[in-house]
Design a protein around this motif. Structure first.
Motif, PDB file in Angstrom:
ATOM      1  N   ASN A 184       4.849 -10.082  19.758  1.00 28.46           N
ATOM      2  CA  ASN A 184       6.190 -10.299  19.973  1.00 28.46           C
ATOM      3  C   ASN A 184       7.013 -10.021  18.656  1.00 28.46           C
ATOM      4  N   ILE A 185       6.344 -10.786  17.739  1.00 27.11           N
ATOM      5  CA  ILE A 185       7.456 -10.596  16.285  1.00 27.11           C
ATOM      6  C   ILE A 185       7.419  -9.227  15.785  1.00 27.11           C
ATOM      7  N   ALA A 186       6.412  -8.417  16.033  1.00 26.60           N
ATOM      8  CA  ALA A 186       6.719  -7.019  15.271  1.00 26.60           C
ATOM      9  C   ALA A 186       7.445  -6.236  16.167  1.00 26.60           C
ATOM     10  N   THR A 187       7.328  -6.130  17.488  1.00 27.34           N
ATOM     11  CA  THR A 187       7.961  -5.467  18.368  1.00 27.34           C
ATOM     12  C   THR A 187       9.721  -5.786  18.526  1.00 27.34           C
ATOM     13  N   THR A 188      10.008  -6.969  18.413  1.00 27.18           N
ATOM     14  CA  THR A 188      11.271  -7.443  18.258  1.00 27.18           C
ATOM     15  C   THR A 188      11.892  -7.037  17.093  1.00 27.18           C
ATOM     16  N   LEU A 189      11.137  -7.055  15.902  1.00 27.61           N
ATOM     17  CA  LEU A 189      11.672  -6.749  14.704  1.00 27.61           C
ATOM     18  C   LEU A 189      11.801  -5.359  14.658  1.00 27.61           C
ATOM     19  N   LEU A 190      11.187  -4.468  15.089  1.00 26.84           N
ATOM     20  CA  LEU A 190      11.347  -2.916  15.473  1.00 26.84           C
ATOM     21  C   LEU A 190      12.594  -2.534  16.392  1.00 26.84           C
ATOM     22  N   THR A 191      13.019  -3.472  17.170  1.00 28.48           N
ATOM     23  CA  THR A 191      14.074  -3.030  18.190  1.00 28.48           C
ATOM     24  C   THR A 191      15.480  -3.434  17.230  1.00 28.48           C
ATOM     25  N   GLN A 192      15.252  -4.307  16.149  1.00 28.97           N
ATOM     26  CA  GLN A 192      16.604  -4.771  15.409  1.00 28.97           C
ATOM     27  C   GLN A 192      16.779  -3.705  14.178  1.00 28.97           C
ATOM     28  N   LEU A 193      15.795  -2.953  13.785  1.00 33.68           N
ATOM     29  CA  LEU A 193      15.804  -2.051  12.707  1.00 33.68           C
ATOM     30  C   LEU A 193      17.096  -0.956  13.119  1.00 33.68           C
ATOM     31  N   ASP A 194      18.269  -1.007  12.623  1.00 36.86           N
ATOM     32  CA  ASP A 194      19.068  -0.063  12.725  1.00 36.86           C
ATOM     33  C   ASP A 194      19.254   1.167  11.906  1.00 36.86           C
ATOM     34  N   ALA A 195      18.476   1.163  10.944  1.00 36.66           N
ATOM     35  CA  ALA A 195      18.269   2.572  10.265  1.00 36.66           C
ATOM     36  C   ALA A 195      16.996   3.332  10.366  1.00 36.66           C
ATOM     37  N   PRO A 196      16.962   4.632  10.576  1.00 35.40           N
ATOM     38  CA  PRO A 196      15.410   5.275  10.873  1.00 35.40           C
ATOM     39  C   PRO A 196      14.999   5.267   9.432  1.00 35.40           C
ATOM     40  N   LEU A 197      13.560   5.202   9.893  1.00 33.43           N
ATOM     41  CA  LEU A 197      12.555   4.819   8.581  1.00 33.43           C
ATOM     42  C   LEU A 197      11.949   6.111   8.464  1.00 33.43           C
ATOM     43  N   ASP A 198      11.266   6.326   7.127  1.00 34.00           N
ATOM     44  CA  ASP A 198      10.759   7.403   6.817  1.00 34.00           C
ATOM     45  C   ASP A 198       9.308   7.522   7.706  1.00 34.00           C
ATOM     46  N   ALA A 199       8.668   6.249   7.716  1.00 32.28           N
ATOM     47  CA  ALA A 199       7.471   6.600   8.368  1.00 32.28           C
ATOM     48  C   ALA A 199       7.253   4.716   8.975  1.00 32.28           C
ATOM     49  N   VAL A 200       6.533   4.806  10.236  1.00 36.14           N
ATOM     50  CA  VAL A 200       6.277   3.277  10.708  1.00 36.14           C
ATOM     51  C   VAL A 200       4.602   3.773  10.969  1.00 36.14           C
ATOM     52  N   SER A 201       3.941   2.414  10.332  1.00 31.26           N
ATOM     53  CA  SER A 201       2.417   2.470  10.577  1.00 31.26           C
ATOM     54  C   SER A 201       2.200   1.202  10.969  1.00 31.26           C
ATOM     55  N   VAL A 202       1.255   0.908  12.059  1.00 33.28           N
ATOM     56  CA  VAL A 202       0.823  -0.402  12.625  1.00 33.28           C
ATOM     57  C   VAL A 202      -0.730  -0.658  12.545  1.00 33.28           C
ATOM     58  N   LEU A 203      -1.203  -1.762  12.179  1.00 31.97           N
ATOM     59  CA  LEU A 203      -2.481  -2.076  12.062  1.00 31.97           C
ATOM     60  C   LEU A 203      -2.977  -2.950  13.265  1.00 31.97           C
ATOM     61  N   VAL A 204      -3.700  -2.497  14.076  1.00 31.96           N
ATOM     62  CA  VAL A 204      -4.098  -3.356  15.217  1.00 31.96           C
ATOM     63  C   VAL A 204      -5.521  -3.289  15.639  1.00 31.96           C
ATOM     64  N   ARG A 205      -6.242  -4.035  16.395  1.00 31.13           N
ATOM     65  CA  ARG A 205      -7.581  -4.143  16.744  1.00 31.13           C
ATOM     66  C   ARG A 205      -7.764  -2.746  17.510  1.00 31.13           C
ATOM     67  N   PRO A 206      -9.029  -2.192  17.263  1.00 30.86           N
ATOM     68  CA  PRO A 206      -9.194  -1.072  18.097  1.00 30.86           C
ATOM     69  C   PRO A 206      -8.882  -1.094  19.579  1.00 30.86           C
ATOM     70  N   ASP A 207      -9.250  -2.066  20.402  1.00 30.49           N
ATOM     71  CA  ASP A 207      -8.778  -2.272  21.746  1.00 30.49           C
ATOM     72  C   ASP A 207      -7.482  -2.284  22.187  1.00 30.49           C
ATOM     73  N   ALA A 208      -6.629  -2.397  21.109  1.00 23.08           N
ATOM     74  CA  ALA A 208      -5.201  -2.524  21.298  1.00 23.08           C
ATOM     75  C   ALA A 208      -4.543  -1.326  20.857  1.00 23.08           C
ATOM     76  N   ALA A 209      -5.247  -0.289  20.406  1.00 18.80           N
ATOM     77  CA  ALA A 209      -4.802   1.059  19.752  1.00 18.80           C
ATOM     78  C   ALA A 209      -4.035   1.924  20.839  1.00 18.80           C
ATOM     79  N   ASP A 210      -4.608   2.015  21.815  1.00 17.34           N
ATOM     80  CA  ASP A 210      -3.822   3.040  22.918  1.00 17.34           C
ATOM     81  C   ASP A 210      -2.686   2.403  23.403  1.00 17.34           C
ATOM     82  N   ALA A 211      -2.624   1.136  23.621  1.00 17.31           N
ATOM     83  CA  ALA A 211      -1.442   0.498  24.237  1.00 17.31           C
ATOM     84  C   ALA A 211      -0.403   0.449  23.096  1.00 17.31           C
ATOM     85  N   THR A 212      -0.779   0.349  22.063  1.00 17.53           N
ATOM     86  CA  THR A 212       0.453   0.323  20.744  1.00 17.53           C
ATOM     87  C   THR A 212       0.754   1.766  20.608  1.00 17.53           C
ATOM     88  N   ARG A 213       0.019   2.534  20.656  1.00 16.48           N
ATOM     89  CA  ARG A 213       0.466   3.961  20.462  1.00 16.48           C
ATOM     90  C   ARG A 213       1.343   4.651  21.480  1.00 16.48           C
TER      91      ARG A 213
END
Length: 270
Positions: A10-39
Motif C-alpha cells: 500500500n505505501i509503495a503504490t500510493t507513493l508512486l501515484t503521488q510522484l508528479d515528475a517522471p523518473l529516470d528509472a523505477v526498480s522494485v524489490l519483492v518476493r519471487p512469488d509477487a514478481a509477476d503481479a508487481t510487474r
C-alpha cells in the motif's frame, strides 16, 4: 532520479501515484512469488512514471539498477535483510519501518553501515509532526516525552491487543499498553513507528513513555504527545486518516516519504 523501492504494498503504490515528475528509472524489490503481479502493475498503471521499470527478486538485482535513492516500505524483516548492505554500498535509504531501530543491535549495524558506505539513513517524520522541534530541543538534554496512540479497534487486529481486548465487541475506549517506546515498537511493529520516531528524535527509547488505545469512536489514527524541556514545552495532536487498504498505517506517512523525495530532487528543500 533513479528510485528504488523495497516492497510494493500500500505505501509503495500510493507513493508512486503521488510522484508528479517522471523518473529516470523505477526498480522494485519483492518476493519471487509477487514478481509477476508487481510487474503487471508497474507496466500498467505506472507505465508513464518512467521508461525504465525493473522488478527484482534479490538484492543483487536491485543493485544492478544503480538507484540514487532507496525507499524501504516492507517491514522489519526487510530492514534487517537488505538495508545494511544497501548503506554499505553507498546508497541513501529512506526507512519507513522506523520501529525496527528499537532493536539496538540492528540500530548499531545500520549506523555503522551508513558510516562505512558514506551513505545516509533517512528517517522521515511519518504520521507525526513537530519532529524538527523535538530534535532541536533534544540537544539541550533533560527532555521528557510522553506519547499516546489511539486507533479504531480493528487497526489493532493481529497484535497483542487481542490478548486483553475483544476488539470487535469494544464499545468504548480501552487502553491495552503502557510502557517504553522500545517495548511498544517491538510488540507492535506495524502500529508503533510513531513511538520509535519520537524516541529517536527526542529522549530515547527507554525514556519515551507510550500509551496505546483502541477506540471505536476514533475518527482515524490519532497521535498525541507532550514534550517538556528546559527550553520549551509543547503538545501536539494529529488526527490522521488511515491509508486505503491498511488501517494500521496513516496515509500521511506516504506523503512524508514523498516530501523526502521532493526535497531530494527539487531546487528548494523544506
Amino acid at each position: 532520479m533513479r528510485l528504488a523501492l523495497i516492497g510494493f504494498g500500500n505505501i509503495a503504490t500510493t507513493l508512486l501515484t503521488q510522484l508528479d515528475a517522471p523518473l529516470d528509472a523505477v526498480s522494485v524489490l519483492v518476493r519471487p512469488d509477487a514478481a509477476d503481479a508487481t510487474r503487471a502493475r508497474l507496466d500498467g498503471e505506472f507505465v508513464k512514471l518512467s521508461a525504465e521499470r525493473t522488478v527484482c527478486t534479490d538484492l543483487a538485482g536491485l543493485l544492478l539498477t544503480k538507484p540514487d535513492l532507496v525507499v524501504e516500505c516492507a517491514g522489519h524483516t526487510a530492514v534487517k535483510a537488505f538495508v545494511p548492505d544497501l548503506l554499505e554500498a553507498g546508497l541513501d535509504v529512506i526507512l519507513v519501518s522506523i520501529g525496527a531501530l528499537a532493536d539496538e543491535a540492528l540500530h548499531g549495524a545500520l549506523t555503522d553501515a551508513a558510516r562505512d558506505g558514506n551513505a545516509r539513513l533517512i528517517l522521515p517524520a511519518g504520521a507525526v509532526g513537530g519532529i524538527d522541534l523535538l530534535a532541536s530541543l533534544g540537544a539541550a538534554g533533560d527532555l521528557q516525552v510522553t506519547y499516546r496512540g489511539t486507533k479504531p479497534p480493528m487497526a489493532w487486529a493481529g497484535t497483542p491487543a487481542e490478548e486483553t481486548l475483544d476488539l470487535e465487541a469494544l464499545s468504548e475506549p480501552a487502553g491495552f499498553f503502557n510502557g517504553t517506546a522500545r517495548q511498544a515498537a517491538t510488540d507492535f511493529p506495524k502500529n508503533a513507528n510513531v513511538a520509535a520516531t519520537l524516541a529517536l528524535a527526542g529522549a530515547g527509547f527507554e525514556a519515551t513513555q507510550v500509551e496505546l488505545i483502541a477506540d471505536p469512536q476514533a475518527p482515524g489514527n490519532i497521535h498525541e504527545y507532550q514534550v517538556s524541556s528546559p527550553l520549551a514545552r509543547y503538545s501536539m495532536r494529529i488526527e490522521n486518516l488511515p491509508s486505503a487498504g491498511n488501517a494500521k498505517t496513516s496515509v500521511s506517512t506516504v506523503y512524508s516519504v514523498l516530501r523526502e523525495i521532493r526535497n531530494r530532487i527539487g531546487p528548494v528543500a523544506i
